[in-house]
Design a protein around this motif. Structure first.
Motif, PDB file in Angstrom:
ATOM      1  N   ILE C 353      -2.456  -2.866  -7.334  1.00 22.44           N
ATOM      2  CA  ILE C 353      -1.573  -4.028  -7.274  1.00 22.44           C
ATOM      3  C   ILE C 353      -0.517  -3.708  -6.221  1.00 22.44           C
ATOM      4  N   TYR C 354      -0.263  -4.640  -5.335  1.00 16.47           N
ATOM      5  CA  TYR C 354       0.634  -4.336  -4.214  1.00 16.47           C
ATOM      6  C   TYR C 354       1.333  -5.615  -3.722  1.00 16.47           C
ATOM      7  N   GLY C 355       2.377  -5.436  -2.962  1.00 15.39           N
ATOM      8  CA  GLY C 355       2.995  -6.531  -2.189  1.00 15.39           C
ATOM      9  C   GLY C 355       3.579  -7.655  -3.011  1.00 15.39           C
ATOM     10  N   TYR C 386      -6.152   1.664 -12.454  1.00 15.60           N
ATOM     11  CA  TYR C 386      -5.192   0.551 -12.389  1.00 15.60           C
ATOM     12  C   TYR C 386      -3.910   1.112 -11.774  1.00 15.60           C
ATOM     13  N   TYR C 388      -0.631   1.105  -8.627  1.00 22.27           N
ATOM     14  CA  TYR C 388       0.324   0.310  -7.857  1.00 22.27           C
ATOM     15  C   TYR C 388       0.512   0.929  -6.485  1.00 22.27           C
ATOM     16  N   LEU C 389       0.825   0.090  -5.532  1.00 25.43           N
ATOM     17  CA  LEU C 389       1.005   0.536  -4.154  1.00 25.43           C
ATOM     18  C   LEU C 389       2.361   0.022  -3.678  1.00 25.43           C
ATOM     19  N   GLY C 390       3.251   0.981  -3.382  1.00 23.01           N
ATOM     20  CA  GLY C 390       4.561   0.560  -2.885  1.00 23.01           C
ATOM     21  C   GLY C 390       5.546   0.250  -3.990  1.00 23.01           C
ATOM     22  N   LEU C 391       5.186   0.594  -5.209  1.00 28.17           N
ATOM     23  CA  LEU C 391       6.088   0.375  -6.344  1.00 28.17           C
ATOM     24  C   LEU C 391       7.054   1.552  -6.407  1.00 28.17           C
ATOM     25  N   ARG C 392       8.308   1.240  -6.716  1.00 29.73           N
ATOM     26  CA  ARG C 392       9.310   2.302  -6.778  1.00 29.73           C
ATOM     27  C   ARG C 392       9.305   2.984  -8.141  1.00 29.73           C
ATOM     28  N   ARG C 393       8.242   3.716  -8.412  1.00 29.69           N
ATOM     29  CA  ARG C 393       8.251   4.581  -9.586  1.00 29.69           C
ATOM     30  C   ARG C 393       7.120   5.563  -9.456  1.00 29.69           C
TER      31      ARG C 393
END
Lengths: 396, 396, 396, 396
Positions: C353-355, C386, C388-393
């Motif tokens: 999930i991204y952007g 599952y 994330y891409l670019g999520l701050r964690r």
């Protein structure tokens, strides 16, 4: 050379609009005025006019769209009846107070409830204090002529007020009568182009329309609006003179039919005037000095001029196609008698409520009114100044 | 023993509604009447009342919900101001023509546009032909008392019409004044229960409400509605007598303040009457026979009674807090002079438009009116019967 | 000769619409698609198109008006984004089930809440089961080309379904890029005229549109709709062939970028494909067999074709610009893996999930995905499908 | 001691709501869920509950009012079906993204058009990505039990998501079946009070709800929402354990009916499971190892758990009461097969679309599916994975 046609009142109105060729028409259909935007939309579809037709989602939106269009600097028109007018009531006041000369045919129909689609004047009476110029029309010819004159009046720099042209729903809106139309180019020349002094799309003069207007200024703005309404009388007459030159058809604030030497007179509006003229002619044949005052300009209300026209009568009947529901009489009766008071008359005057919800009005009814007036003029006594005509009960 | 309190006009209205404890309240907030439903909704939340509060999504819906509730057989109330009233204008007529005795405080505010949230009577004037009984209130006490009497009037079998209680926005709605409240149980007993003769939820009598009502019947129904409006006068007076027994406070169709022997008189409504009384007292101290006629019952309009009360005056001023925009004068002026005409008076009478959009009205303004009247009563000549008070231009 | 221009994605869409010259456009503005109807309305004003522009009062009305117009027999278009689509959601289903080939640019923006005006695909994902053909566009050229091909697909007798052309809000809708436009006359010829088999304004065949469709028939109608969706695949490919002849630009169900011999592949849609191509080129330069599968046709979903295209990969990442919120992965991931299952593949596949809400997507992010895939392809083990891409964690 | 009753599914839902006694219910009626707010409003009228019932003017308003009420700190519920859900679609997403644990019975009905009032799952499928927890119910008992458990799940601090309880329109909503109700006080104790951590009416912590949430934060908020959805699985199971202690009725993510040793299995939701159980029993009597997996928790989707439960099957059929219209199969089929892919299964699996628009589903239909599965399990060959059940054409 004028064009002889046979048209209904709605067709005549739609053709007037076609010849006026406004920039914007925004309308929502309601019986019995539906045909006006319907006919007009075919003119749009066929490219006969250059108008932007806005198919709005309610009458509130119709008037809102007209307000936006006029504020932007264009000519905007709509048409409605009865509860359509009721739903746009909020915006009706905004149109006039923003001094936007929107022109609107109003095909008169009883205001609900209960639901009734037929003619009376209860819709028109509901906006009589709203700052709109109100012209009434006996027949299709007058509905047409009033619309042709409308923009010249409404857009006059001394006026700048919206204007509505009334006619009787079904009675004239759907009846086909002879009519004389003016040639397109002559209408175009007569109506002229709209050159507003201030408008939103004027890039050279950025303005705001409709901001807060609190205690410090609203009074002055309302007084200016009232001035404009007073000014309209002269403008209406001036435009009528020009119109007469163009067509030979003469218009004033009201029509005096055999009123000069009349002993007894009826005051009324719209199609009932036609019926009344027939009765007047018959009575005159019998040697009775009957007359008629047919209101054309209901707002501004020509109280002084009416008083003057009636001053030699011995008895007057004011016919209202709307219940005042104020316990005193119809709204036209109130206006006429108030005007007579201010102008120091003292003639027995009766309020007749009639024709509500499309109830038929025949020459018999009108004859009975004149009969009442004869009696009153003999005795100078008024038993009941608040009467009904054609009502199924003891009153009359 | 009555309860002495200090309350704003809105609080007083909300407390009256609490004591009335209607079955349904449906309201949408608008300045300056917002507080009424706001206070009332806390009574609902706290269980102080048994009322079903309907949080509608517009004023059009507010009146629609009241119509449904009343038609079902319950007591329904709402409250509004200005453009809130404008948006419910369509339903206002349906409420009265269906003969539903809805009661509504109307906190008077200028109708837009341009946007103004302050007091004048242009909202109330817009519904004066709509079949609603209209009571006006000088102060919080009268706003409260009028509401306590409202259902007894509206629901009377000879009346069955909706009723609105007006007061001046901010001037009395938001000002805190002394007030005498009646005990809850006494109000309950005074107002009584609502026992409609016909209602939708009566399983024993299936009825339809609001069906088609075409040419054959609407006229008769409207005449019945007009009868009901006429009947309301007697009922209003009867209820006032009972109210006087309960509270010692006397109400009539209008209040005559030092009018008996007055040479000059002002006719006005709502809070301006208070200012005027102060001026009358001062003038009386100076030996000037000034008087005041304060309209309480504006609809039905007590034309005959007003004419009688003014018949010995030498000059009269009618103060309108709304522009008639008809080129003739304010709406109250029109009603008063029409009534004087019908009742054969011939007293110089002037229309003053004042206080529009919240413009301040001071004793100086009122004094200037009486000064005008003195001059007129001396000469019996009226130069201009359509005047402004407090307007920033030459007129006055 | 094509026309070289520099245009934003919204401008390109509006120009496509101008060249298509639909009979009706009904639209309500919402960021970031506002410019499309805005540009288009100037074409209407200037007479560049023959279109009836309906200025509706909500997106629900926009789609309703398009439905009416298409049912009547005309070509209708609208454009929207995000909550505009959400408000027309009810009518979206009616458009497709009535088999009306409406064409709509959808400029993708995050669905509220909380309020965010930037790009992701959560709006488009919300209508993926609604019977609309959905084409995605990497850049302004594809947005334009997809619109030019749209009516040929939607109106094909084997299809008769509405179609939406997606592009990324702001990223491509507001960025100005080079583009090749087709000449007006060639577009006109390519798109052709709309000759519906059945339509309301056909006087020779009176029909009803949208009546009750109960247990006895709805299933069959839905199955026909599903057939149409399946048929669309072939039609889309046929139209693409014709388009290639016209322009030299080749389109298919998806674009395979260096996928033939790829060991690792990303599946994604819209503008991210451009960023990914750059990364693929760099990785190829480093000897890494990276590839890209860019979905063009998301509905009908070409599951079998995608499975075939990926069958030789050792690890696949599916990039979703929308949270599935189903606890399993993004919607595109679900579709791709379901398709791989049905087609008997067994390749490690990850959901990224991204952007979301306009979060930037850089080559670094894409590189990190390929790095993950290399690792997975080495071990054939997936720790967490599952991601994330670019999520701050901590996730990534 | 539980209470044995005979109730329809709608009655059972309304009684659950009565026992939950939420602070606010805002609802607009739509078939077949109308009875739920209808029954509930009588509880409000009779004072059986303390709930504020808001009679909103559309479903968009119903969800908006629930959002406001929950944000304020209260428990809010509504109920709807089909196009009611469609009209509130915009607000559905706002409810979940603001993390407001609204609970809503959804009585499943086909989404228009054409207009159909009967059962399928196309409404529910339209919100499966919207961040709502979705529980399905075979019968009135499960609809009731799911509602009793709902708030414990939705309001759990690890979840804080809205929740909908689905049941089949008419099939279970209007059928009267036996049911065991829990005593009021036990429900009260089980459900507990709502003590939100953050809420608008907390005077000690002023907060804003729903402000701008641009590129810098929305992604993190969506990821938290996705975490919450994942967390919900454990919470659902924990609550089910407590519920079992209270009632003896056991719930999990799905029900496995004779699935342990099954060779062939059907996956389905809601009332069809009952029909299927009957068929399974018959087949077992014939020595055929048939089983059923009935989804209770559709969101969060228990993909891994389902895969594990099916891992020993030789052929699986997924029954979808909604057309995917994606050219690949139904939405439940996509979810199940995607989950099987991720969990490395490789079992022949077929999508059956059935029961659309209220089409009857009989044991014969279900038997035919098992017959298909037997054939497939023998050959391990799937000719067509996208099939119809009960459709009037060649497919089946």
């Amino acid at each position: 050379m004028s064009i002889r046609e046979r048209l209904s009142g709605n067709e005549a109105s739609a053709i007037a609009m076609k010849q006026i060729n406004p920039d914007v028409v925004a309308a929502f259909p309601i019986t019995p005025s539906t045909e006006i935007p319907q006919y007009f939309s075919t003119f749009v579809s066929n490219g006969t006019v250059n108008t932007e037709f806005i198919a709005v989602e309610s009458e509130h939106s119709a008037m809102s769209a007209c307000i936006g269009a006029e504020a932007a600097g264009s000519r905007a028109m709509t048409a409605t009846s009865s509860n359509g007018l009721a739903l746009m009531w909020e915006m009706i006041h905004i149109a006039s107070s923003l001094r936007l000369p929107i022109v609107m045919p109003l095909v008169n129909r009883a205001i609900s409830g209960p639901l009734n689609i037929h003619n009376d004047h209860s819709d028109a009476m509901g906006i009589r204090d709203s700052g709109w110029i109100m012209l009434f029309s006996e027949n299709n010819q007058e509905a047409y002529d009033n619309l042709i004159m409308a923009h010249r009046i409404a857009e006059h720099k001394d006026v700048m007020l919206p204007l509505t042209v009334c006619q009787d729903g079904f009675i004239t809106s759907h009846s086909i009568e002879n009519i004389e139309l003016i040639e397109d180019d002559k209408v175009k020349q007569f109506v002229g182009t709209y050159n507003p002094e201030h408008y939103l799309l004027n890039a050279k003069e950025p303005i705001a329309v409709g901001p807060m207007d609190l205690q410090a200024y609203l009074f002055e703005h309302k007084a200016q609006e009232a001035d404009a309404m007073r000014n309209a009388k002269k403008v209406i007459l001036d435009v009528a003179k020009d119109f007469e030159k163009l067509t030979g058809r003469k218009y004033s604030l009201f029509e005096e039919y055999k009123l000069d030497d009349a002993d007894i007179a009826i005051v009324c509006m719209n199609s009932t005037a036609g019926t009344t003229k027939d009765v007047v002619d018959n009575l005159r044949n019998q040697g009775i000095k009957a007359g008629l005052l047919k209101i054309r300009v209901f707002r501004p209300f020509p109280a002084e001029e009416i008083a003057k026209a009636l001053e030699n009568c011995k008895a007057v009947a004011v016919l209202d196609k709307a219940e005042g529901l104020n316990a005193c009489g119809g709204p036209l009766f109130t206006d006429v008698t108030s005007g007579m008071y201010v102008n120091n008359l003292n003639i027995p005057t009766i309020s007749y409520i009639y024709g509500i919800g499309g109830r038929d009005v025949t020459t018999k009814h009108i004859e009975s009114v004149y009969k009442d007036l004869i009696e009153i003029s003999n005795t100078s006594k008024v038993n009941n100044p608040y009467r009904y005509l054609g009502l199924r009960r003891g009153d009359k």
